[in-house]
Design an enzyme around this catalytic site. Structure first.
Site, short mmCIF file in Angstrom:
data_model
loop_
_atom_site.label_atom_id
_atom_site.label_comp_id
_atom_site.label_asym_id
_atom_site.label_seq_id
_atom_site.Cartn_x
_atom_site.Cartn_y
_atom_site.Cartn_z
N GLU A 101 13.14 -5.15 4.64
CA GLU A 101 12.85 -6.40 3.91
C GLU A 101 14.12 -7.19 3.57
OE1 GLU A 101 10.35 -5.17 0.64
OE2 GLU A 101 8.67 -4.73 1.97
N GLU B 251 3.34 -0.81 9.20
CA GLU B 251 2.64 -0.59 7.93
C GLU B 251 1.29 -1.30 7.92
OE1 GLU B 251 5.16 -1.30 4.52
OE2 GLU B 251 6.94 -0.59 5.57
C1 XIL Z 1 4.81 1.34 -1.11
C2 XIL Z 1 4.06 2.66 -1.28
O1 XIL Z 1 2.90 2.62 -0.49
C3 XIL Z 1 3.71 2.84 -2.74
O2 XIL Z 1 3.14 4.14 -2.95
C4 XIL Z 1 4.93 2.67 -3.64
O3 XIL Z 1 4.55 2.73 -4.99
C5 XIL Z 1 5.63 1.35 -3.36
O4 XIL Z 1 5.93 1.26 -1.97
N1 XIL Z 1 6.51 -2.25 2.09
C6 XIL Z 1 7.18 -1.08 2.36
C7 XIL Z 1 6.67 0.21 1.85
O5 XIL Z 1 8.15 -1.10 3.14
O6 XIL Z 1 7.69 1.13 1.60
C8 XIL Z 1 5.83 0.00 0.59
O7 XIL Z 1 5.28 1.25 0.23
C9 XIL Z 1 4.77 -1.04 0.84
C10 XIL Z 1 5.38 -2.37 1.20
#
Ligand code: XIL
Length: 382
Positions: free
Chosen positions: A172, A279
Site C-alpha cells: 500500500e 486479497e
Molecule cells: C487485515 C486482516 O484481515 C485483519 O484481520 C487485520 O485486523 C487488519 O488487516 N489489506 C491488507 C491486509 O494488505 O493485510 C489487510 O488484512 C486487509 C487490507
C-alpha cells in the site's frame, strides 16, 4: 447462499434416503403393483477443487492464520481448494517484530509447516507497511530507521528462505489522492520515496530466488493505477529488483468493471512484471467514500433480509464470474488469492464498519456459494 441452501438440503435428503432403501432390502414384494419410483433429485456434486480447475491458469490461494485454517468449517475448504496460502496477520511486522532483533516466529512457522504438509506455496505478506507495524521501527534518525528496516527485512526473508515463494515487500505505497504518487506514510516522511527501493534491495540481498512484489488496493481504478505505475517506472529506471504487482482486489458487486481490471493486468504485464491477485473478496455492499473515511453513510446490514441477501449474492456471483473471466485471459496472472476461506470469518465483518458480510466463495457453513459455481461452470445461471 442463493441456491446453495436448497442444494445442500437436497444433498442431505438424498444421503438419508440411501440407507433407508438398503435397510428395506432394496425393493418391494414381487406381487405388489410396482409404481415407478420417483426419480431421485440430481446429485449435486460440490464445485470442482478450485486448485485443479484453474491449474492451467493460476494458483488458488486463501488467506488465514493458523486459528483460521484450523477452524472446523474452514479447514476442509482450504485443504480441498487451495494450493497457495497467505498469512492473514502472523507474517506482519506487528506479529513477527517483537522489538529490534527479537522475533516471534512460532505462529508463522506453524503456518509454513501446514503449507508444506498440504501442497501449498506461501505468499509472504508483508515486510514494509504503514499499518500493523510497531512504533519502534520509526524512532531515531533517518539512518537508524533505514538500518532497522534493512535488518528486519534481511532477518525475516532469511528465516523463510526456500519456504516462501514470494513477498509483498511493500504494501500500500500508492497515494489515494491525485497530489502525489506516494502514500504519505511514515516511511515516506522519514526516508522519502527511496524507501521502496531500499526494501526491495534488502529482500533481494537476503534471497536471490524469491519473487518480490509491491501490493496495493484499488489498482483497478485507473487514476490510482496510474500513480502506482509512476512508482513502478521510477523503480525500473533505477534497476530495483521488482518481479510483480499484487492487486488486492477488495471489490464490491458494483465495481470494478472487467475492462478496468483487464487494463491493469495488461499494463503490468507490458512492463515485464508478473500479476498476482492477492486479497480478493466481493463485498455485498457498495459504500460511499464517507463510510471508509468516517464510518458514515455505510450501507445497512442486509444479512438478516433473505430477499435482499439473495439479490446481493446473485450480483456477487456475476461479479466473481466477470472477474475470473478476465483473470483467465492473462498468462501473466499466476496466482489468485481470496482474503479468507469461507464466510464464517472475514475481515469485512469489521471493516469499514461492523456489519454482516458474505464476501467469499464459500458460505458460513463452508458450502460452495453461487459465486463458486459461477466461476467453475459457464452454463450455471446464478
Ligand atoms: C487485515 C486482516 O484481515 C485483519 O484481520 C487485520 O485486523 C487488519 O488487516 N489489506 C491488507 C491486509 O494488505 O493485510 C489487510 O488484512 C486487509 C487490507
Amino acid at each position: 447462499m442463493h441456491l446453495a441452501s436448497p442444494d445442500r438440503r437436497r444433498l442431505l435428503l438424498s444421503g438419508l434416503a440411501l440407507p433407508m432403501l438398503s435397510a428395506c432390502g432394496g425393493g418391494g414384494s414381487a406381487n405388489a403393483a410396482p409404481s415407478p419410483a420417483p426419480a431421485p433429485p440430481p446429485a449435486l456434486a460440490d464445485v470442482p477443487a478450485l486448485k485443479a480447475h484453474f491449474a492451467t491458469h493460476f494458483k488458488i490461494g486463501m488467506a488465514a492464520d493458523p486459528n483460521g485454517y484450523k477452524n472446523a468449517i474452514a479447514n476442509p475448504v482450504i485443504l480441498r481448494h487451495a494450493n497457495s496460502i497467505t498469512a492473514e496477520n502472523c507474517f506482519k511486522p506487528a506479529s513477527l517484530g517483537t522489538s529490534p532483533g527479537v522475533y516471534n516466529w512460532a505462529t508463522a512457522d506453524e503456518l509454513v509447516a501446514f503449507a508444506a504438509a498440504n501442497g501449498m506455496v506461501v505468499r509472504g505478506h508483508t515486510l514494509c507497511w504503514h499499518s500493523q507495524t510497531p512504533d519502534w521501527f520509526f524512532t531515531g534518525t533517518a539512518a537508524e530507521v533505514r538500518a532497522r528496516l534493512e535488518t528486519y527485512i534481511r532477518d525475516v526473508v532469511t528465516h523463510f528462505k526456500g519456504k516462501v515463494a514470494c513477498w509483498d515487500v511493500v504494501n500500500e505505497c500508492t497515494s489515494d489522492d491525485a497530489g502525489s504518487a506516494y502514500r504519505n506514510s511514515k516511511w515516506l516522511q522519514i526516508l522519502g520515496p527511496d524507501y521502496i527501493e531500499i526494501a526491495l534491495r534488502a529482500a533481494r540481498a537476503a534471497d536471490p530466488d524469491v519473487k518480490l512484489f509491491i501490493n496495493d488496493y484499488s489498482t483497478e481504478e485507473p487514476a490510482k493505477f496510474a500513480r502506482l505505475m509512476t512508482i513502478v517506472a521510477r523503480l525500473q529506471a533505477n534497476g530495483a529488483p521488482l518481479d510483480g504487482i499484487g492487486h488486492q482486489m477488495h471489490v464490491s458487486t458494483a465495481s470494478p468493471t472487467a475492462a478496468n481490471v483487464d487494463n491493469a493486468l495488461r499494463s503490468v504485464a507490458s512492463k515485464g512484471l508478473i500479476n498476482h491477485v492477492t486479497e480478493l473478496d466481493v463485498s455485498l455492499y457498495n459504500d460511499p467514500g464517507s463510510c471508509f473515511s468516517s464510518k458514515t453513510g455505510c450501507a445497512a446490514d442486509i444479512t438478516g433480509d433473505p430477499t435482499l441477501l439473495a439479490a446481493a449474492l446473485k450480483a456477487q456471483a456475476l461479479q466473481y464470474r466477470a472477474l475470473f473471466n478476465v483473470f483467465k485471459q492473462h498468462a501473466s496472472l499466476q496466482s489468485v488469492t481470496t482474503w479468507g476461506i469461507a464466510d464464517n470469518s472475514t475481515w469485512l465483518s469489521g471493516f469499514p464498519t461492523t456489519r454482516g458480510n458474505r464476501p467469499l466463495l464459500f458460505d458460513v457453513t463452508g458450502a460452495a456459494k453461487s459465486a463458486a459455481r459461477a466461476i467453475t461452470d459457464d452454463a450455471y445461471v446464478p
